[in-house]
Design an enzyme around this catalytic site. Structure first.
Site, mmCIF file in Angstrom:
data_model
loop_
_atom_site.group_PDB
_atom_site.id
_atom_site.type_symbol
_atom_site.label_atom_id
_atom_site.label_comp_id
_atom_site.label_asym_id
_atom_site.label_seq_id
_atom_site.Cartn_x
_atom_site.Cartn_y
_atom_site.Cartn_z
ATOM 1 N N SER A 41 10.165 -19.258 -15.983
ATOM 2 C CA SER A 41 8.737 -18.936 -15.834
ATOM 3 C C SER A 41 7.918 -20.073 -15.215
ATOM 4 O O SER A 41 6.855 -20.444 -15.733
ATOM 5 C CB SER A 41 8.146 -18.507 -17.187
ATOM 6 O OG SER A 41 8.854 -17.410 -17.712
ATOM 7 N N ARG A 56 13.744 -22.686 -25.009
ATOM 8 C CA ARG A 56 12.867 -21.514 -24.865
ATOM 9 C C ARG A 56 13.125 -20.556 -26.010
ATOM 10 O O ARG A 56 14.279 -20.190 -26.275
ATOM 11 C CB ARG A 56 13.081 -20.784 -23.543
ATOM 12 C CG ARG A 56 12.088 -19.604 -23.413
ATOM 13 C CD ARG A 56 12.069 -18.927 -22.077
ATOM 14 N NE ARG A 56 10.961 -17.964 -22.029
ATOM 15 C CZ ARG A 56 10.268 -17.654 -20.956
ATOM 16 N NH1 ARG A 56 10.552 -18.207 -19.806
ATOM 17 N NH2 ARG A 56 9.275 -16.776 -21.019
ATOM 18 N N ARG A 95 -3.694 -12.485 -17.569
ATOM 19 C CA ARG A 95 -3.779 -11.652 -18.789
ATOM 20 C C ARG A 95 -5.213 -11.146 -18.996
ATOM 21 O O ARG A 95 -6.155 -11.715 -18.432
ATOM 22 C CB ARG A 95 -3.320 -12.472 -19.992
ATOM 23 C CG ARG A 95 -1.849 -12.796 -19.906
ATOM 24 C CD ARG A 95 -1.321 -13.348 -21.188
ATOM 25 N NE ARG A 95 0.097 -13.649 -21.042
ATOM 26 C CZ ARG A 95 0.895 -13.995 -22.034
ATOM 27 N NH1 ARG A 95 0.409 -14.088 -23.257
ATOM 28 N NH2 ARG A 95 2.169 -14.247 -21.818
ATOM 29 N N HIS A 131 -0.667 -15.844 -31.712
ATOM 30 C CA HIS A 131 -1.018 -17.154 -31.154
ATOM 31 C C HIS A 131 -1.472 -18.104 -32.262
ATOM 32 O O HIS A 131 -1.145 -19.288 -32.249
ATOM 33 C CB HIS A 131 -2.105 -17.011 -30.084
ATOM 34 C CG HIS A 131 -1.678 -16.201 -28.891
ATOM 35 N ND1 HIS A 131 -0.488 -16.431 -28.238
ATOM 36 C CD2 HIS A 131 -2.265 -15.166 -28.231
ATOM 37 C CE1 HIS A 131 -0.374 -15.569 -27.224
ATOM 38 N NE2 HIS A 131 -1.436 -14.794 -27.207
ATOM 39 N N GLU A 151 0.122 -18.472 -14.273
ATOM 40 C CA GLU A 151 0.279 -17.015 -14.231
ATOM 41 C C GLU A 151 -0.404 -16.348 -15.431
ATOM 42 O O GLU A 151 -0.802 -15.190 -15.363
ATOM 43 C CB GLU A 151 1.767 -16.642 -14.195
ATOM 44 C CG GLU A 151 2.471 -16.985 -12.874
ATOM 45 C CD GLU A 151 2.747 -18.481 -12.658
ATOM 46 O OE1 GLU A 151 2.833 -19.230 -13.658
ATOM 47 O OE2 GLU A 151 2.855 -18.900 -11.486
ATOM 48 N N GLY A 172 3.163 -12.798 -28.911
ATOM 49 C CA GLY A 172 2.653 -11.423 -28.857
ATOM 50 C C GLY A 172 3.596 -10.457 -29.554
ATOM 51 O O GLY A 172 3.168 -9.602 -30.351
ATOM 52 N N LEU A 186 4.834 -41.058 -30.460
ATOM 53 C CA LEU A 186 5.180 -39.889 -29.633
ATOM 54 C C LEU A 186 4.143 -39.626 -28.537
ATOM 55 O O LEU A 186 2.939 -39.699 -28.789
ATOM 56 C CB LEU A 186 5.252 -38.658 -30.559
ATOM 57 C CG LEU A 186 5.477 -37.300 -29.884
ATOM 58 C CD1 LEU A 186 6.922 -37.169 -29.415
ATOM 59 C CD2 LEU A 186 5.135 -36.155 -30.832
ATOM 60 N N ASP A 214 7.546 -19.101 -26.558
ATOM 61 C CA ASP A 214 7.344 -17.708 -26.144
ATOM 62 C C ASP A 214 7.578 -16.759 -27.314
ATOM 63 O O ASP A 214 8.351 -17.066 -28.225
ATOM 64 C CB ASP A 214 8.304 -17.385 -24.979
ATOM 65 C CG ASP A 214 7.893 -16.134 -24.222
ATOM 66 O OD1 ASP A 214 6.744 -15.689 -24.380
ATOM 67 O OD2 ASP A 214 8.728 -15.601 -23.472
ATOM 68 N N TRP A 234 -3.278 -16.740 -16.449
ATOM 69 C CA TRP A 234 -4.669 -16.372 -16.137
ATOM 70 C C TRP A 234 -4.779 -14.886 -15.817
ATOM 71 O O TRP A 234 -5.873 -14.323 -15.836
ATOM 72 C CB TRP A 234 -5.210 -17.199 -14.959
ATOM 73 C CG TRP A 234 -5.462 -18.644 -15.254
ATOM 74 C CD1 TRP A 234 -4.820 -19.714 -14.700
ATOM 75 C CD2 TRP A 234 -6.432 -19.201 -16.159
ATOM 76 N NE1 TRP A 234 -5.328 -20.900 -15.213
ATOM 77 C CE2 TRP A 234 -6.322 -20.615 -16.108
ATOM 78 C CE3 TRP A 234 -7.387 -18.645 -17.025
ATOM 79 C CZ2 TRP A 234 -7.120 -21.473 -16.872
ATOM 80 C CZ3 TRP A 234 -8.183 -19.505 -17.784
ATOM 81 C CH2 TRP A 234 -8.044 -20.891 -17.701
ATOM 82 N N ARG A 242 -2.373 -9.382 -30.883
ATOM 83 C CA ARG A 242 -1.607 -10.490 -30.285
ATOM 84 C C ARG A 242 -2.149 -11.865 -30.669
ATOM 85 O O ARG A 242 -1.387 -12.815 -30.859
ATOM 86 C CB ARG A 242 -1.614 -10.352 -28.748
ATOM 87 C CG ARG A 242 -0.800 -9.188 -28.225
ATOM 88 C CD ARG A 242 -0.931 -9.085 -26.701
ATOM 89 N NE ARG A 242 -0.492 -10.309 -26.055
ATOM 90 C CZ ARG A 242 0.779 -10.586 -25.730
ATOM 91 N NH1 ARG A 242 1.720 -9.699 -25.966
ATOM 92 N NH2 ARG A 242 1.090 -11.729 -25.149
#
Ligand code: IPE
Ligand code: IPE
Ligand code: MG
Length: 242
Positions: free
Chosen positions: A192, A184, A67, A33, A63, A19, A127, A16, A65, A29
């Site tokens: 979240s 986080r 944005r 990313h 959630e 942005g 991994l 997180d 989606w 933003r």
């Protein structure tokens, strides 16, 4: 080198702060990313070095989606690029890529590259890199409940056979051990809608650093912190038992 039992097998990360990282620099933003993807590669390499068995990244929530479509499209474009470009790294490092979430909601082109990358890496024995995409934990639980109800109707499952183990087999994460450590970034102290069932006994680690600023050294620090924790799972620690 033999692995000590204190080493985390599965680390899950809520990446997180992309942005805010960009905003702080006066950038759009999407630049956050993009930088965040560089961090992803650094942490994958560190996880391989540390012989972590499973690394789960929360990359896009159900959630998310909500944005603006420009950001969603930008993220989907980056994701597709990531899935194509990282095939070489997966091969070189013997990494098996899998994903959890409502993949049918992803753009067709992303679904295609995702399936191809999963297929290409499926025999890799190092991994397990698990990407949570279009993922929501409550929705995952509801979908498990529906599937169990269907199996009861079809007489494949008896009600008195429902237990934690059986329930876990109906989740996207059915093949995976529960996370030992959840990290986080960005200073937010919340989950979240991420892996709510699976993290019931995970150790939680929060750092104020934004994801693009998170580095290998931060990852190692989180692991070192984890190793100092006393996981009792409701019982007593070894010393207290003696
Ligand atoms: C995390 O960064 C990445 C995704 C959710 C896709 P954010 O985009 O949430 O960045 P902030 O939290 O707004 O800074
Ligand atoms: C969580 O971050 C989802 C991902 C990292 C993919 P968000 O930025 O979407 O979470 P909230 O909105 O701060 O809870
Ligand atoms: Mg965020």
């Amino acid at each position: 080198m033999q692995k000590l039992s204190k080493d985390p097998k599965h680390i899950a990360i809520i990446m997180d702060g992309n942005g805010r990282w960009a905003k702080k620099r006066g950038l759009p933003r999407i630049e956050g990313h993009k930088k965040g993807i560089e961090t992803v590669e650094e942490i994958i390499r560190a996880a391989v070095e540390q012989k972590i068995e499973v690394l789960t990244f929360y990359a896009f929530s159900l959630e998310n989606w909500k944005r603006p479509s420009s950001e969603v499209q930008g993220l989907m474009r980056l994701l597709k690029k990531f899935l194509i470009e990282k095939r070489e790294l997966l091969k070189e490092k013997n990494i098996h890529l899998i994903s959890i979430g409502e993949r049918e909601r992803l753009p067709k082109a992303v679904q295609k590259e995702l399936s191809k990358t999963e297929e290409l890496s499926k025999n890799n024995k190092g991994l397990i890199l698990n990407i949570a995409l279009s993922y929501g934990s409550r929705q995952e639980i509801i979908s498990a409940v529906k599937k169990i109800a269907e199996d009861i109707q079809k007489k494949k499952v008896k009600i008195n056979k429902i237990n934690e183990r059986l329930f876990s087999k109906y989740l996207y994460t059915k093949e995976l051990p529960d996370p030992d450590l959840l990290i986080r970034t960005s200073g937010e102290l919340r989950l979240s809608n991420f892996l709510l069932w699976q993290i019931s006994y995970s150790e939680l680690y929060f750092t104020p650093k934004f994801w693009p600023d998170f580095q290998k050294s931060d990852f190692l620090e989180a692991i070192a912190d984890f190793k100092k924790r006393n996981r009792r799972f409701g019982g007593l620690s070894v010393e207290e038992n003696n």
